[in-house]
Design a protein around this motif. Structure first.
Motif, PDB file in Angstrom:
ATOM      1  N   HIS A  65       7.211   2.440   7.068  1.00  0.00           N
ATOM      2  CA  HIS A  65       6.886   3.903   7.127  1.00  0.00           C
ATOM      3  C   HIS A  65       6.363   4.692   6.140  1.00  0.00           C
ATOM      4  CE1 HIS A  65      11.290   3.305   5.941  1.00  0.00           C
ATOM      5  NE2 HIS A  65      10.831   4.313   5.320  1.00  0.00           N
ATOM      6  N   ALA A  66       6.415   4.249   4.872  1.00  0.00           N
ATOM      7  CA  ALA A  66       6.185   4.689   3.674  1.00  0.00           C
ATOM      8  C   ALA A  66       4.739   5.329   3.603  1.00  0.00           C
ATOM      9  CB  ALA A  66       6.176   3.906   2.549  1.00  0.00           C
ATOM     10  N   ARG A  67       4.527   6.559   3.206  1.00  0.00           N
ATOM     11  CA  ARG A  67       3.045   7.061   2.950  1.00  0.00           C
ATOM     12  C   ARG A  67       2.869   7.322   1.275  1.00  0.00           C
ATOM     13  NH1 ARG A  67       1.355   8.914   7.788  1.00  0.00           N
ATOM     14  NH2 ARG A  67       2.820   8.827   9.654  1.00  0.00           N
ATOM     15  N   MET A  84       5.273   1.461  -1.996  1.00  0.00           N
ATOM     16  CA  MET A  84       5.286   0.061  -1.159  1.00  0.00           C
ATOM     17  C   MET A  84       5.062   0.056   0.323  1.00  0.00           C
ATOM     18  SD  MET A  84       5.580  -2.034  -3.321  1.00  0.00           S
ATOM     19  CE  MET A  84       5.351  -3.629  -2.185  1.00  0.00           C
ATOM     20  N   GLY A  85       4.454   1.050   0.547  1.00  0.00           N
ATOM     21  CA  GLY A  85       3.812   0.928   2.025  1.00  0.00           C
ATOM     22  C   GLY A  85       2.712  -0.127   2.088  1.00  0.00           C
ATOM     23  N   PHE A  86       2.058  -0.235   3.313  1.00  0.00           N
ATOM     24  CA  PHE A  86       1.093  -1.043   3.572  1.00  0.00           C
ATOM     25  C   PHE A  86      -0.040  -1.035   2.783  1.00  0.00           C
ATOM     26  CE2 PHE A  86       3.195  -1.674   7.860  1.00  0.00           C
ATOM     27  CZ  PHE A  86       3.246  -3.045   7.939  1.00  0.00           C
ATOM     28  N   GLY A  87      -0.634  -1.816   1.892  1.00  0.00           N
ATOM     29  CA  GLY A  87      -1.566  -1.817   1.030  1.00  0.00           C
ATOM     30  C   GLY A  87      -2.724  -1.198   1.661  1.00  0.00           C
ATOM     31  N   GLN A  88      -3.223  -1.560   2.910  1.00  0.00           N
ATOM     32  CA  GLN A  88      -4.506  -1.363   3.764  1.00  0.00           C
ATOM     33  C   GLN A  88      -4.337   0.375   4.096  1.00  0.00           C
ATOM     34  OE1 GLN A  88      -2.488  -3.897   4.676  1.00  0.00           O
ATOM     35  NE2 GLN A  88      -3.744  -5.658   5.080  1.00  0.00           N
ATOM     36  N   SER A  89      -3.182   0.782   4.439  1.00  0.00           N
ATOM     37  CA  SER A  89      -3.064   2.174   4.773  1.00  0.00           C
ATOM     38  C   SER A  89      -3.224   2.867   3.501  1.00  0.00           C
ATOM     39  CB  SER A  89      -1.730   2.494   5.379  1.00  0.00           C
ATOM     40  OG  SER A  89      -1.659   3.917   5.674  1.00  0.00           O
ATOM     41  N   VAL A  90      -2.395   2.716   2.373  1.00  0.00           N
ATOM     42  CA  VAL A  90      -2.610   3.163   0.947  1.00  0.00           C
ATOM     43  C   VAL A  90      -3.959   3.209   0.390  1.00  0.00           C
ATOM     44  CG1 VAL A  90      -1.797   3.333  -1.332  1.00  0.00           C
ATOM     45  CG2 VAL A  90      -0.139   2.624   0.804  1.00  0.00           C
ATOM     46  N   VAL A 110      -9.984   6.538  -9.608  1.00  0.00           N
ATOM     47  CA  VAL A 110      -8.498   6.622  -9.018  1.00  0.00           C
ATOM     48  C   VAL A 110      -7.536   5.410  -9.130  1.00  0.00           C
ATOM     49  CG1 VAL A 110      -7.372   6.623  -6.700  1.00  0.00           C
ATOM     50  CG2 VAL A 110      -9.329   8.139  -7.063  1.00  0.00           C
ATOM     51  N   SER A 111      -6.505   5.474  -9.587  1.00  0.00           N
ATOM     52  CA  SER A 111      -5.467   4.682  -9.933  1.00  0.00           C
ATOM     53  C   SER A 111      -4.541   4.500  -8.693  1.00  0.00           C
ATOM     54  CB  SER A 111      -4.639   4.806 -11.224  1.00  0.00           C
ATOM     55  OG  SER A 111      -3.531   4.046 -11.330  1.00  0.00           O
ATOM     56  N   VAL A 112      -4.282   3.424  -7.956  1.00  0.00           N
ATOM     57  CA  VAL A 112      -3.242   3.138  -7.047  1.00  0.00           C
ATOM     58  C   VAL A 112      -2.212   2.347  -7.552  1.00  0.00           C
ATOM     59  CG1 VAL A 112      -3.014   2.785  -4.414  1.00  0.00           C
ATOM     60  CG2 VAL A 112      -5.199   3.339  -5.612  1.00  0.00           C
ATOM     61  N   VAL A 113      -0.854   2.460  -7.403  1.00  0.00           N
ATOM     62  CA  VAL A 113       0.304   1.822  -7.642  1.00  0.00           C
ATOM     63  C   VAL A 113       1.126   1.754  -6.734  1.00  0.00           C
ATOM     64  CG1 VAL A 113      -0.150   2.282 -10.302  1.00  0.00           C
ATOM     65  CG2 VAL A 113       1.293   3.584  -8.917  1.00  0.00           C
ATOM     66  N   ASP A 114       2.147   0.670  -6.902  1.00  0.00           N
ATOM     67  CA  ASP A 114       3.322   0.575  -6.010  1.00  0.00           C
ATOM     68  C   ASP A 114       2.892   0.446  -4.576  1.00  0.00           C
ATOM     69  OD1 ASP A 114       6.079   0.424  -5.699  1.00  0.00           O
ATOM     70  OD2 ASP A 114       6.417   2.686  -5.688  1.00  0.00           O
ATOM     71  N   LEU A 115       2.137  -0.566  -4.255  1.00  0.00           N
ATOM     72  CA  LEU A 115       1.836  -0.593  -2.907  1.00  0.00           C
ATOM     73  C   LEU A 115       1.579  -2.041  -2.360  1.00  0.00           C
ATOM     74  CD1 LEU A 115      -2.189  -0.342  -2.562  1.00  0.00           C
ATOM     75  CD2 LEU A 115      -1.157  -0.789  -4.854  1.00  0.00           C
TER      76      LEU A 115
END
Length: 357
Positions: A65-67, A84-90, A110-115
Motif C-alpha cells: 500500500h506504500a506510495r 518499499m512500495g512496488f518498484g513498478q508503481s514508484v 531524478v533519484s529514486v530510493v527505497d523501492l
C-alpha cells in the motif's frame, strides 16, 4: 501453451495484488508494467514474478500500500522515496516526474530510493520517449550480490541493468535495455520454468565452474558480467550512479537498498523537434539500410524486436508456459479468485491495456 488476451492478464494480475492489500490504482500500475513486459517479449519480467512479489510482501520486502514521496524537488531534479512500495508503481511516478521536468527545462535528473523491484527498465524509458523525452535509467542494488566482478571469485554486484530510449515521433522508440550481467535473474527463472539450459558464459555453479544448467545457479551459483571486463565496468558505473549519486545508501531501513538514477533530455533541447526527428530518420535509415548478412532478413534497430513482438501479441495473445499458468492459477485460487472467470477471449483482448504514451 495457453495464450491469454493482454486485457485478461492485466485483470488477473490486478485482482491478485488487490487481494493482498494493494490499492486498485497501484495494483493496476504494477499490472501495466508486467503485461507490457510480456507484450515486449520479456516474459521473464512478467507474471512469472507474481509468486516472488507475494513472498516479498509476506517478508516485508514490499509494502503493497506504500506510495512514493518526493523528498527533494527543484526545477530540474528530484529525490523520490518509495517507502518499499512496488518498484513498478514508484518508477512510473518518477518517470513522469522526470519527463515533465525535462519538457519544461530541457533536462532533468531524478533519484529514486527505497523501492521494490522495478523489472524491465525499458517499460519506463519508452514511456518517456513516447512523450518526446530521451531517457537514461539505471539500477544498482545494495542487496544480495549475484554477479562476480571481472577477476573475482565471489559476487559483489547485482544485475545492474541500464536502459536508454530515444523518441522517433509516431514510430517506436529506439531502446537499449539489458542487464550488465550476462543474463538477467528473471531469464534464469524462465529457463528453469521451461527446463531449458542458458547460454554458455552466463553463470557458474557454487564452486565457480562454468555451467548452463539454471538449477546450478539457484543451488548457490553466481552470474557472470557480459563481455568480461566491459560488462563489469558498466555494472560498476550503474552501482555508483544508482548508489552514491542517487543516495540509496542513506536509507538503511530499506531491505533491498535499491537505488535508481534517471536522466532525461527533451528531444527539442538543442534543436527544433522537427529537425531532431528528421535527423533521427536519416541516421537510423543509414544504419539499417545496408544489405543483411547471410542468415538475416534485415537489420533491426535496438528495441525493434520488442516492438514487433508487441504488435504480434496484441493480436495473438500472450503465451504462458504451462508451469507458469499452473502457478498463476494456484495463486489465484489460494486468494479466492478464479482465473477463468477473469479471462476474456481473443480477439476482444486486442489493444494494449497499458498506459503506453
Amino acid at each position: 501453451m495457453r495464450h491469454l488476451a493482454p486485457a485478461a492478464l492485466h485483470r488477473i494480475t490486478t485482482r491478485i495484488f488487490e487481494a493482498v492489500g494493494t490499492p486498485e490504482d497501484i495494483a493496476s500500475d504494477v499490472a501495466d508494467v508486467l503485461v507490457d513486459n510480456h507484450l515486449a517479449g520479456h516474459d521473464s519480467h512478467g507474471v512469472l514474478r507474481i509468486a516472488q512479489y507475494l513472498q516479498w510482501i509476506r517478508e516485508g520486502r514490499i509494502v503493497p500500500h506504500a506510495r512514493p514521496e518526493v523528498l527533494v524537488d527543484t526545477s530540474s531534479t528530484a529525490l523520490v522515496r518509495g517507502h518499499m512500495g512496488f518498484g513498478q508503481s514508484v518508477a512510473l511516478v518518477a518517470t513522469d516526474l522526470a519527463t515533465a521536468k525535462a519538457k519544461r527545462n530541457g533536462v532533468a535528473a531524478v533519484s529514486v530510493v527505497d523501492l521494490g523491484h522495478t523489472g524491465r527498465l525499458g517499460a519506463f524509458t519508452e514511456r518517456a520517449a513516447r512523450q518526446g523525452v530521451v531517457m537514461f535509467m539505471t539500477v544498482g542494488s545494495g542487496g544480495p550480490a549475484m554477479t562476480v566482478p571481472f577477476g573475482g571469485a565471489e559476487p559483489s554486484l547485482g544485475t545492474n541493468p541500464i536502459a536508454f530510449s530515444l523518441p522517433r515521433g509516431s514510430q517506436d522508440p529506439v531502446t537499449l535495455d539489458y542487464a550488465t550481467s550476462a543474463i538477467a535473474n528473471g531469464k534464469l527463472m524462465l529457463a528453469r520454468a521451461k527446463g531449458e539450459p542458458v547460454p554458455e558464459g552466463s553463470i557458474v555453479d557454487r564452486e565457480g565452474a562454468p555451467t548452463t544448467d539454471p538449477e546450478d545457479y539457484f543451488a548457490g551459483g553466481h552470474l557472470l558480467p557480459f563481455g568480461g571486463h566491459k560488462g563489469y565496468a558498466l555494472a560498476v558505473i550503474a552501482d555508483l550512479l544508482a548508489g552514491p549519486l542517487a543516495g540509496a545508501d542513506s536509507y538503511s531501513g530499506a531491505v533491498m537498498e535499491t537505488g535508481v538514477f534517471m536522466f532525461a533530455v527533451a528531444s527539442d533541447a538543442f534543436r527544433p523537434e522537427r529537425d531532431y526527428l528528421r535527423a533521427m530518420d536519416a541516421v537510423t535509415a543509414r544504419i539499417t539500410g545496408v544489405p543483411p548478412a547471410p542468415g538475416f532478413d534485415d537489420v533491426l534497430l535496438p528495441g525493434e524486436p520488442e516492438a514487433r513482438t508487441h504488435r504480434a501479441r496484441l493480436n495473438d495473445g500472450i503465451p504462458l508456459p504451462e508451469e507458469t499458468l499452473a502457478e498463476l492459477t494456484q495463486i489465484a485460487a489460494d486468494l479466492g479468485l478464479d482465473i477463468d472467470a477473469l479471462d476474456v477471449p481473443l480477439p476482444s483482448g486486442g489493444g494494449t491495456p497499458t498506459r503506453r504514451q
